[in-house]
Design a protein around this motif. Structure first.
Motif, PDB file in Angstrom:
ATOM      1  N   THR A   1      10.489   7.842  14.832  1.00 54.79           N
ATOM      2  CA  THR A   1      10.801   8.958  13.594  1.00 54.79           C
ATOM      3  C   THR A   1      12.204   8.459  12.956  1.00 54.79           C
ATOM      4  N   SER A   2      12.957   7.756  13.551  1.00 58.21           N
ATOM      5  CA  SER A   2      14.111   7.378  12.898  1.00 58.21           C
ATOM      6  C   SER A   2      14.042   5.928  12.403  1.00 58.21           C
ATOM      7  N   ILE A   3      14.050   5.869  11.010  1.00 63.91           N
ATOM      8  CA  ILE A   3      13.725   4.667  10.375  1.00 63.91           C
ATOM      9  C   ILE A   3      14.768   4.213   9.323  1.00 63.91           C
ATOM     10  N   SER A   4      15.121   2.946   9.381  1.00 60.49           N
ATOM     11  CA  SER A   4      15.826   2.592   8.056  1.00 60.49           C
ATOM     12  C   SER A   4      15.302   1.734   7.073  1.00 60.49           C
ATOM     13  N   ILE A   5      15.084   2.028   5.846  1.00 65.93           N
ATOM     14  CA  ILE A   5      14.196   1.386   4.871  1.00 65.93           C
ATOM     15  C   ILE A   5      14.975   1.122   3.495  1.00 65.93           C
ATOM     16  N   GLY A   6      14.703   0.069   2.971  1.00 66.43           N
ATOM     17  CA  GLY A   6      15.757  -0.416   1.809  1.00 66.43           C
ATOM     18  C   GLY A   6      15.666   0.132   0.600  1.00 66.43           C
ATOM     19  N   ASP A   7      16.356   0.178  -0.117  1.00 64.25           N
ATOM     20  CA  ASP A   7      16.452   0.751  -1.656  1.00 64.25           C
ATOM     21  C   ASP A   7      15.208   0.754  -2.292  1.00 64.25           C
ATOM     22  N   TYR A   8      14.714   1.500  -3.089  1.00 65.31           N
ATOM     23  CA  TYR A   8      13.672   1.858  -3.916  1.00 65.31           C
ATOM     24  C   TYR A   8      12.329   1.923  -3.139  1.00 65.31           C
ATOM     25  N   SER A   9      12.502   2.080  -1.736  1.00 63.17           N
ATOM     26  CA  SER A   9      11.345   2.100  -0.855  1.00 63.17           C
ATOM     27  C   SER A   9      10.599   3.523  -1.023  1.00 63.17           C
ATOM     28  N   VAL A  10       9.203   3.603  -0.866  1.00 62.69           N
ATOM     29  CA  VAL A  10       8.524   4.798  -0.795  1.00 62.69           C
ATOM     30  C   VAL A  10       7.521   4.896   0.298  1.00 62.69           C
ATOM     31  N   LEU A  11       7.728   6.081   0.979  1.00 63.46           N
ATOM     32  CA  LEU A  11       6.869   6.236   1.949  1.00 63.46           C
ATOM     33  C   LEU A  11       5.873   7.532   1.682  1.00 63.46           C
ATOM     34  N   GLU A  12       4.720   7.197   1.681  1.00 57.50           N
ATOM     35  CA  GLU A  12       3.595   8.294   1.272  1.00 57.50           C
ATOM     36  C   GLU A  12       2.772   8.521   2.114  1.00 57.50           C
TER      37      GLU A  12
ATOM     38  N   THR B   1      10.391  -5.038   9.334  1.00 58.56           N
ATOM     39  CA  THR B   1       9.898  -4.593  10.942  1.00 58.56           C
ATOM     40  C   THR B   1       9.666  -3.146  10.890  1.00 58.56           C
ATOM     41  N   PHE B   2       8.307  -2.558  11.287  1.00 58.28           N
ATOM     42  CA  PHE B   2       7.947  -1.272  11.339  1.00 58.28           C
ATOM     43  C   PHE B   2       7.515  -0.990  12.474  1.00 58.28           C
TER      44      PHE B   2
ATOM     45  N   ASN C   1       2.183  -0.377  16.378  1.00 58.46           N
ATOM     46  CA  ASN C   1       1.842   0.952  16.495  1.00 58.46           C
ATOM     47  C   ASN C   1       1.611   1.905  15.048  1.00 58.46           C
ATOM     48  N   ALA C   2       0.837   0.998  14.288  1.00 60.90           N
ATOM     49  CA  ALA C   2       0.860   1.762  12.886  1.00 60.90           C
ATOM     50  C   ALA C   2      -0.679   1.635  12.340  1.00 60.90           C
ATOM     51  N   LYS C   3      -1.096   2.387  11.800  1.00 64.57           N
ATOM     52  CA  LYS C   3      -2.370   2.714  11.076  1.00 64.57           C
ATOM     53  C   LYS C   3      -2.133   2.558   9.385  1.00 64.57           C
ATOM     54  N   LEU C   4      -2.307   1.486   8.744  1.00 62.95           N
ATOM     55  CA  LEU C   4      -1.904   1.204   7.328  1.00 62.95           C
ATOM     56  C   LEU C   4      -3.196   1.019   6.461  1.00 62.95           C
ATOM     57  N   ASP C   5      -2.950   1.914   5.451  1.00 62.52           N
ATOM     58  CA  ASP C   5      -3.997   1.671   4.214  1.00 62.52           C
ATOM     59  C   ASP C   5      -3.254   1.671   2.947  1.00 62.52           C
TER      60      ASP C   5
ATOM     61  N   LYS D   1      -3.887  -0.763  12.946  1.00 56.58           N
ATOM     62  CA  LYS D   1      -5.184  -0.909  12.415  1.00 56.58           C
ATOM     63  C   LYS D   1      -4.646  -0.979  10.904  1.00 56.58           C
ATOM     64  N   ILE D   2      -5.324  -1.730  10.122  1.00 53.45           N
ATOM     65  CA  ILE D   2      -4.653  -2.028   8.920  1.00 53.45           C
ATOM     66  C   ILE D   2      -5.793  -2.393   7.808  1.00 53.45           C
ATOM     67  N   GLN D   3      -6.136  -1.740   6.662  1.00 50.85           N
ATOM     68  CA  GLN D   3      -7.122  -2.248   5.790  1.00 50.85           C
ATOM     69  C   GLN D   3      -6.332  -2.016   4.379  1.00 50.85           C
ATOM     70  N   ASN D   4      -6.878  -2.910   3.535  1.00 48.30           N
ATOM     71  CA  ASN D   4      -6.608  -2.611   2.069  1.00 48.30           C
ATOM     72  C   ASN D   4      -5.076  -2.704   1.872  1.00 48.30           C
ATOM     73  N   SER D   5      -4.654  -3.813   2.360  1.00 45.28           N
ATOM     74  CA  SER D   5      -3.058  -3.904   2.402  1.00 45.28           C
ATOM     75  C   SER D   5      -2.704  -5.414   2.357  1.00 45.28           C
ATOM     76  N   LEU D   6      -1.244  -5.634   1.899  1.00 42.15           N
ATOM     77  CA  LEU D   6      -0.741  -6.852   1.431  1.00 42.15           C
ATOM     78  C   LEU D   6       0.643  -6.859   2.476  1.00 42.15           C
ATOM     79  N   VAL D   7       0.636  -7.915   3.243  1.00 45.35           N
ATOM     80  CA  VAL D   7       1.786  -8.113   3.912  1.00 45.35           C
ATOM     81  C   VAL D   7       2.421  -9.391   3.911  1.00 45.35           C
ATOM     82  N   GLN D   8       3.540  -9.491   3.667  1.00 47.44           N
ATOM     83  CA  GLN D   8       4.102 -10.917   3.334  1.00 47.44           C
ATOM     84  C   GLN D   8       4.582 -11.625   4.370  1.00 47.44           C
TER      85      GLN D   8
END
Length: 336
Positions: free
Chosen positions: A325-336, A319-320, A306-310, A292-299
């Motif tokens: 619960t164990s994830i690998s995110i690149g430099d400078y990424s932010v999870l909020e 890939t997400f 299995n995500a709920k994104l806003d 479920k995704i709204q107000n978002s930009l995906v390249q």
């Protein structure tokens, strides 16, 4: 008419998305920011565009340069590439393109988008586009006289001067005049904030009695950081839907999914058990499953499960899986 586009910085405030692609090439509603900017300016000017000059960092590479040349050629214009390899300010960036600074020209910074309809004031030496804002102390603003002419540029005024903020788009009837003044700025080492600024060249033109007038835009959309870029994408989708533009490809696979407009959905997108929208852009080859995704930009070519994104911004080939619960995110990424 020429269009001069300084875009040397990659965009540190938009990392990690600008680690592999410069900010002006981030897509908004399916089209790179700089592409939309140049097309929109050409559209409102309603004049033949002779040349589009891009000022970039040499590290952008040939692929980016070829994309920029193609933007100019699509308008029937010559595309020219100049390099600014040191961040020495807006005035310095413009002077990196000094060989193209002749005749009438629009200078536009490549991190902003506009919606506007206007006629150029042919009696003016220059037009500086502005937008009325609620907090003028956060912007550079123009000071007007009783004849609606710009007599002063004031950066982040602590006391009220006006609420008309400079948005970073300028017209010069003869841009060679600006070139001469900026050359003087460089020769005399006139520096503010550690950089050579376009404003110092403009102030010298004003001191010589040249006529500057404001041009107002209907909409001003920033792409400075992730949150405002996502907001700009949403606003642009609404405008394009109202314009009747086709936003959803015919080559989309939809299984038990719903699309709530406005959305941009590119070729070869796959939607399975998902709700998309409103205000979502999905780049070519993106796959969504149980999302479920709204107000978002995906390249492009992202795979999301299995995500709920806003208010999300996801890069190319990401890939997400929201169940992990164990994830690998690149430099400078932010999870909020």
């Amino acid at each position: 008419m020429k269009i001069i586009v300084p875009m040397a910085g990659r965009g540190s405030r938009l990392r990690p998305h600008t680690l592999t692609i410069p900010k002006p090439l981030i897509p908004i509603a399916g089209k790179p920011i700089v592409h939309r900017l140049v097309e929109d300016i050409a559209g409102v000017l309603n004049q033949d565009i002779e040349e589009v000059a891009f000022i970039i960092h040499e590290s952008f590479g040939k692929k980016v340069e070829d994309e920029l040349i193609a933007i100019a050629e699509k308008l029937g214009a010559k595309g020219t590439i100049y390099y600014q390899n040191e961040a020495l300010g807006t005035g310095h960036a413009i002077m990196c393109a000094k060989d193209s600074l002749t005749g009438s020209a629009v200078i536009a910074y490549a991190d902003t988008l506009i919606r506007a309809k206007f006629d150029l004031d042919q009696t003016a030496d220059s037009v500086i586009w502005v937008k009325q804002v609620e907090q003028p102390e956060a912007f550079g603003v123009v000071n007007l006289n009783d004849n609606n002419e710009i007599i002063e540029l004031v950066e982040k005024p602590q006391e009220f001067v006006s609420d008309l903020a400079v948005i970073g788009i300028y017209y010069f009837k003869d841009v060679a005049v600006l070139k001469n003044e900026l050359q003087s700025v460089l020769d005399n080492n006139i520096i503010h904030g550690g950089e050579y600024q376009i404003n110092d060249g403009i102030k010298q033109m004003m001191a010589k009695g040249m006529k500057f007038v404001p041009g107002e835009v209907d909409e001003w959309m920033d792409c400075g950081n992730k949150d405002v870029t996502v907001e700009t994408n949403s606003r642009m989708l609404g405008f394009l839907l109202n314009d009747g533009e086709k936003l959803i490809s015919d080559v989309v696979r939809v299984e038990n999914s719903t699309v709530i407009e406005p959305c941009f959905i590119d070729d070869d997108v796959v939607l399975i058990n998902s709700i998309v929208g409103p205000n979502v852009s999905l780049g070519k080859g993106t796959h969504l499953t149980n999302v479920k995704i709204q107000n978002s930009l995906v390249q492009t070519h992202a795979h999301i499960r299995n995500a709920k994104l806003d208010n999300a911004m996801i890069g190319n080939h990401a890939t997400f899986d929201g169940e992990f619960t164990s994830i690998s995110i690149g430099d400078y990424s932010v999870l909020e």
